[in-house]
Design an enzyme around this catalytic site. Structure first.
Site, mmCIF file in Angstrom:
data_model
loop_
_atom_site.group_PDB
_atom_site.id
_atom_site.type_symbol
_atom_site.label_atom_id
_atom_site.label_comp_id
_atom_site.label_asym_id
_atom_site.label_seq_id
_atom_site.Cartn_x
_atom_site.Cartn_y
_atom_site.Cartn_z
ATOM 1 N N CYS A 75 38.138 25.836 28.453
ATOM 2 C CA CYS A 75 36.806 25.781 27.850
ATOM 3 C C CYS A 75 36.359 24.352 27.501
ATOM 4 C CB CYS A 75 36.762 26.665 26.604
ATOM 5 S SG CYS A 75 36.945 28.428 26.971
ATOM 6 N N CYS A 111 36.736 28.174 34.563
ATOM 7 C CA CYS A 111 36.578 29.436 33.838
ATOM 8 C C CYS A 111 37.534 30.480 34.417
ATOM 9 C CB CYS A 111 35.126 29.910 33.932
ATOM 10 S SG CYS A 111 34.705 31.222 32.762
ATOM 11 N N CYS A 142 34.572 22.666 30.268
ATOM 12 C CA CYS A 142 33.415 23.367 30.824
ATOM 13 C C CYS A 142 32.125 22.700 30.364
ATOM 14 C CB CYS A 142 33.434 24.827 30.389
ATOM 15 S SG CYS A 142 32.037 25.769 31.026
ATOM 16 N N CYS A 163 28.219 28.864 25.592
ATOM 17 C CA CYS A 163 28.983 30.066 25.936
ATOM 18 C C CYS A 163 29.210 30.957 24.720
ATOM 19 C CB CYS A 163 30.318 29.668 26.552
ATOM 20 S SG CYS A 163 31.306 31.081 27.079
ATOM 21 N N GLU A 172 32.317 31.389 54.004
ATOM 22 C CA GLU A 172 32.099 32.367 52.939
ATOM 23 C C GLU A 172 32.932 33.626 53.159
ATOM 24 O OE1 GLU A 172 30.356 32.183 50.080
ATOM 25 O OE2 GLU A 172 30.071 30.069 50.539
#
Length: 348
Positions: free
Chosen positions: A201, A194, A204, A210, A39
């Protein structure tokens, strides 16, 4: 939160199961040390770059105790080229705190993790979710973009109060089950679908939910008006060689490239030439380097000089001659690492 977003988390989870990333090395463990390391490395850094560093870093520092016990120079050397070196310094400090204050065991909750050096709220949530299944919301840059577009969140995220509002939305969207896959799915969507510009799109899984897509302007989100003005710097590097070795100097403990080793840096070419002349060397012009840092663009002009005799110490200042086979063990900034290419010409 609108009821039509109740399907948001299930759609993200289902998409991640079929189309998300599953083979990254840090996905095969619940060890908090390894998840934490990934991370931190992934902050502001692409996965492809992190993959080249993750396993070698673990080989060098296999657990939090080994990292805590290592000298900071060794940690910076293992991080060399990955950039944003404050992450490495915080990583080292965090490991020391975990060993000294937590008996070498990372806390299990996101609230406790967020109190450790270098671990912010979103990173803490990711570690707690992946390692312990805690229902905690992440909100890194990519996830902010996904969520802001889905709900058409048009408040200015440059203001802390508005960012807290988005955190609240992110928390309400959390699934009851499957937090690990949901968290990874948000990361995968933000990284690969995204995009900030030209979002994909049609690929997605939540495009029908959205609001930004329905409005025809997904690129308008998220809204963040405050922009740091980028500055410019220009410096000259003196690349001195003697018997194949390179003269390196360590940067101060604070500021740009804090604690890293670099070539002597000059504000203008005249000052560099004066030092080279005092050393009895003529300089060879090397290609100019353009390097982008967080807040400014840096133009670096390397000038290489090969010395035929060892110079007097007072002409060089603080530093050390580093043989070619030891260069790779030093913490070098990325442009210098590329310049030297871990191999120093042996021409005398």
């Amino acid at each position: 939160m609108k009821r039509d977003l109740e399907s948001f988390a299930p759609l993200v989870i289902a998409w991640q199961r079929e189309h998300g990333r599953h083979d990254l090395p840090w996905q095969r463990t619940r060890d908090p040390y390894r998840v934490w390391l990934s991370e931190i490395m992934l902050q502001q850094t692409q996965v492809a770059t992190v993959l080249a560093y993750y396993e070698p870093f673990l080989w060098r520092f296999p657990d939090v105790a080994a990292l805590a016990a290592a000298p900071l120079d060794a940690v910076l050397a293992a991080w060399s080229g990955l950039g944003y070196y404050s992450r490495a310094r915080n990583l080292h400090r965090c490991a020391q705190v975990v060993v000294a204050s937590h008996a070498g065991e990372f806390p299990r909750t996101s609230d406790e993790l967020a109190r450790l050096p270098g671990i912010g709220k979103s990173t803490a949530a990711a570690i707690a979710a992946f390692c312990h299944g805690e229902r905690a919301a992440i909100l890194d840059g990519n996830v902010k973009r996904v969520l802001a577009r889905v709900i058409a969140f048009d408040d200015d995220l440059a203001q802390a109060a508005n960012e807290r509002k988005l955190w609240a939305h992110a928390t309400r969207l959390l699934p009851v089950e499957g937090i690990e896959r949901y968290t990874q799915g948000l990361m995968d969507l933000g990284a690969g679908v995204c995009a900030a510009k030209a979002p994909r799109c049609l690929l997605c899984p939540v495009h029908e939910l959205c609001a930004a897509r329905r409005g025809g302007k997904p690129e308008a989100y998220p809204v963040k008006t405050r922009r740091l003005e980028r500055g410019r710097r220009e410096n000259w590097w003196l690349w001195l060689q003697w018997r194949g070795g390179v003269w390196l100097q360590q940067r101060p403990p604070t500021g740009v490239w804090a604690g890293l080793w670099t070539l002597p840096l000059f504000d203008d070419e005249a000052a560099l030439t004066e030092v080279a002349r005092a050393l009895g060397a003529s300089c060879e012009t090397r290609p100019t380097i353009e390097h982008a840092l967080t807040h400014f663009d840096w133009t670096l002009h390397p000038r290489r000089a090969v010395l035929t005799r060892r110079p007097a110490g007072e002409l060089l200042g603080e530093g050390r001659w580093v043989p070619p086979d030891e260069i790779v063990s030093f913490a070098l900034p990325a442009p210098l690492k590329r310049l030297l290419n871990a191999r120093v010409p042996s021409t005398l």
